[in-house]
Design an enzyme around this catalytic site. Sequence first.
Site, PDB file in Angstrom:
ATOM      1  N   HIS A 306      30.859 -12.655 102.307  1.00  0.00           N
ATOM      2  CA  HIS A 306      32.260 -12.316 102.535  1.00  0.00           C
ATOM      3  C   HIS A 306      33.123 -13.422 101.955  1.00  0.00           C
ATOM      4  CE1 HIS A 306      35.957 -11.108 104.524  1.00  0.00           C
ATOM      5  NE2 HIS A 306      35.379  -9.928 104.639  1.00  0.00           N
ATOM      6  N   ASP A 363      29.673  -4.148 106.890  1.00  0.00           N
ATOM      7  CA  ASP A 363      28.988  -2.994 106.288  1.00  0.00           C
ATOM      8  C   ASP A 363      27.480  -3.006 106.515  1.00  0.00           C
ATOM      9  OD1 ASP A 363      31.235  -1.702 105.167  1.00  0.00           O
ATOM     10  OD2 ASP A 363      31.348  -3.245 103.640  1.00  0.00           O
TER      11      ASP A 363
HETATM   12  N1  CMC Z   1      24.007 -11.005  97.318  1.00  0.00           N
HETATM   13  C1  CMC Z   1      23.651 -11.990  96.481  1.00  0.00           C
HETATM   14  N2  CMC Z   1      24.442 -13.033  96.154  1.00  0.00           N
HETATM   15  C2  CMC Z   1      25.650 -13.070  96.708  1.00  0.00           C
HETATM   16  C3  CMC Z   1      26.088 -12.089  97.605  1.00  0.00           C
HETATM   17  C4  CMC Z   1      25.224 -11.028  97.904  1.00  0.00           C
HETATM   18  N3  CMC Z   1      25.594 -10.067  98.747  1.00  0.00           N
HETATM   19  N4  CMC Z   1      27.359 -12.386  97.995  1.00  0.00           N
HETATM   20  C5  CMC Z   1      27.690 -13.519  97.364  1.00  0.00           C
HETATM   21  N5  CMC Z   1      26.664 -13.949  96.583  1.00  0.00           N
HETATM   22  C6  CMC Z   1      26.604 -15.175  95.801  1.00  0.00           C
HETATM   23  C7  CMC Z   1      27.551 -15.135  94.627  1.00  0.00           C
HETATM   24  O1  CMC Z   1      26.905 -14.557  93.493  1.00  0.00           O
HETATM   25  C8  CMC Z   1      27.856 -16.599  94.438  1.00  0.00           C
HETATM   26  O2  CMC Z   1      26.718 -17.210  93.851  1.00  0.00           O
HETATM   27  P1  CMC Z   1      26.881 -18.524  92.883  1.00  0.00           P
HETATM   28  O3  CMC Z   1      27.594 -19.553  93.714  1.00  0.00           O
HETATM   29  O4  CMC Z   1      25.491 -18.885  92.527  1.00  0.00           O
HETATM   30  O5  CMC Z   1      27.695 -18.040  91.703  1.00  0.00           O
HETATM   31  C9  CMC Z   1      27.908 -17.126  95.865  1.00  0.00           C
HETATM   32  O6  CMC Z   1      27.092 -16.227  96.623  1.00  0.00           O
HETATM   33  C10 CMC Z   1      29.268 -17.193  96.488  1.00  0.00           C
HETATM   34  O7  CMC Z   1      29.875 -15.934  96.420  1.00  0.00           O
HETATM   35  P2  CMC Z   1      31.320 -15.768  97.042  1.00  0.00           P
HETATM   36  O8  CMC Z   1      32.287 -16.544  96.233  1.00  0.00           O
HETATM   37  O9  CMC Z   1      31.204 -16.044  98.480  1.00  0.00           O
HETATM   38  O10 CMC Z   1      31.562 -14.217  96.861  1.00  0.00           O
HETATM   39  P3  CMC Z   1      32.927 -13.481  96.610  1.00  0.00           P
HETATM   40  O11 CMC Z   1      33.949 -13.966  97.550  1.00  0.00           O
HETATM   41  O12 CMC Z   1      33.267 -13.509  95.172  1.00  0.00           O
HETATM   42  O13 CMC Z   1      32.522 -11.986  96.960  1.00  0.00           O
HETATM   43  C11 CMC Z   1      31.679 -10.228  98.262  1.00  0.00           C
HETATM   44  C12 CMC Z   1      32.505 -11.506  98.278  1.00  0.00           C
HETATM   45  C13 CMC Z   1      31.804  -9.578  99.627  1.00  0.00           C
HETATM   46  C14 CMC Z   1      32.242  -9.277  97.209  1.00  0.00           C
HETATM   47  C15 CMC Z   1      30.205 -10.579  97.965  1.00  0.00           C
HETATM   48  O14 CMC Z   1      29.685 -11.394  98.992  1.00  0.00           O
HETATM   49  C16 CMC Z   1      29.341  -9.345  97.769  1.00  0.00           C
HETATM   50  O15 CMC Z   1      29.266  -8.824  96.655  1.00  0.00           O
HETATM   51  N6  CMC Z   1      28.660  -8.847  98.853  1.00  0.00           N
HETATM   52  C17 CMC Z   1      27.921  -7.598  98.749  1.00  0.00           C
HETATM   53  C18 CMC Z   1      28.880  -6.414  98.820  1.00  0.00           C
HETATM   54  C19 CMC Z   1      29.383  -6.236 100.242  1.00  0.00           C
HETATM   55  O16 CMC Z   1      28.629  -6.265 101.199  1.00  0.00           O
HETATM   56  N7  CMC Z   1      30.699  -5.987 100.354  1.00  0.00           N
HETATM   57  C20 CMC Z   1      31.353  -5.747 101.653  1.00  0.00           C
HETATM   58  C21 CMC Z   1      32.256  -6.876 102.031  1.00  0.00           C
HETATM   59  S1  CMC Z   1      32.812  -6.854 103.744  1.00  0.00           S
HETATM   60  C22 CMC Z   1      33.722  -5.410 103.968  1.00  0.00           C
HETATM   61  C23 CMC Z   1      34.719  -5.092 102.923  1.00  0.00           C
HETATM   62  O17 CMC Z   1      35.505  -5.904 102.478  1.00  0.00           O
HETATM   63  O18 CMC Z   1      34.719  -3.924 102.538  1.00  0.00           O
END
Ligand code: CMC
Length: 428
Positions: A306, A363
């Site tokens: 998140h 989710d």
């Molecule tokens: N699986 C694998 N790697 C992940 C995931 C994941 N679910 N989430 C984050 N990372 C990695 C990301 O690639 C990054 O890696 P690195 O530092 O090596 O480049 C690191 O963790 C930090 O990511 P972040 O900056 O915390 O992520 P973000 O803020 O850009 O994205 C997110 C947030 C929710 C889109 C992402 O965590 C994700 O894609 N999760 C899976 C999809 C998901 O469950 N979405 C629902 C979110 S909650 C309800 C809603 O908003 O709808």
Amino acid sequence: MVDTVTLIYGDKQIELPVLRGTEGDPAIDVSQLRARTGMITYDPSLANTGICQSQITFIDGERGILRYRGIPIEQFTAKPNFVEVVWLLIFGRLPNKEELAEFSELLTENELVHEGIKYQFQRIPVDAPPMAILSAIVTSLAFYHQQFLAVEDRESIVQAAARLISKVRTIAAFACRRSQGLPFIYPDPKLRYCANFLHMMFSIPYRQYEITPEVEDALNLLFILHADHEQNCSTSTVRLVGSARANLFASCAAGVCALWGPLHGGANVEVIQMLERIRDGGLSAEDCLRHAKDKDNPFRLYGFGHRVYRNFDPRATILKAACERVFAQMNRNDPLLDIARKLEELALADPYFVERQLYPNVDFYSGILLRAIGIPTNMFTVCFAIGRLPGWIAQWKEQHIDPTSRILRPRQVYAGPPESRYVPIDQR
Ligand code: CMC
């Protein structure tokens, strides 16, 4: 506590004011930065940018805190009543008995959709994605309720909000019935908000669906947990569209489109499909983690991570407990719940997830609860949208009545070619 920060650039310096939220969070006010220095700030995913001041929802991502109008989310779970939370979010305080009864009555009065919408459904392909249907029909509410295209006074906002909140569940249920080739079931004015949705989803013309308190409570809880989440992607979309003074229907339809994405609300579908693949032997829990960690693989561990929560998502904690409770009450089991528990355990012990502070989000367990209620997978994100609608309306309203709000218009850092000459086509 500092009131200003000093920005030093070259041989110049300026003082920038520091704002503080109710809970003390500091924010550097850069609204005069370009006028005073010629520079803008660069924050591509807006991770460090506050786009508004809001009184609706507070999140502390480090401590796993979520509050609606100051009230911790956990306090809405004992006897969940979604309509009460709708009122709280939109109008700013808990309703008294009369206000709640009056608003519930308004929802009942507006539960039918215009017959024209029913004919629209007949033109939609049977296999159309329900989120596409939802966004299209929410936009088309503007055909039939043109008196709300401009809402300036409180009463018009109440009326427009009640129409949207009430009709969205009728539209959602009709979308589901259409995809299953089943006749539409009209709303029943005797039923409460969630019970009525269940009735429209599951009754058949000759047999009324039997609503049990545990299922009705579970749906109320699910909608409440999704009801607002401050400036997330879909809510910011609603604000962006609304800032152009676009009407409430158009702004919320844009929110539905943003929510559809698999990184946002669409993640609840991805989670269940992932758990089903594990159950069916196409993928192991260990494979999931390996793929999610592989930077060359677009796969993510859906339902994990998140932007704001860096400790735990309180909604996931509540949902996990609700799944256990509802399955026990129903005396049922779902193998997907066992798989989800195992996947969570493995991920929480894996250095990749630990170092990046990735925890289950809302989710991860919501789909399992929706399955227990009997909602088909293609309707999961639609249910998220029904739950999130009061948040979108509250945020749209807050922006709309704020006399200082301006059209949202970010800047960019241009990185394209420098000025060049137009070459006529016969010389290229
Ligand atoms: N699986 C694998 N790697 C992940 C995931 C994941 N679910 N989430 C984050 N990372 C990695 C990301 O690639 C990054 O890696 P690195 O530092 O090596 O480049 C690191 O963790 C930090 O990511 P972040 O900056 O915390 O992520 P973000 O803020 O850009 O994205 C997110 C947030 C929710 C889109 C992402 O965590 C994700 O894609 N999760 C899976 C999809 C998901 O469950 N979405 C629902 C979110 S909650 C309800 C809603 O908003 O709808």
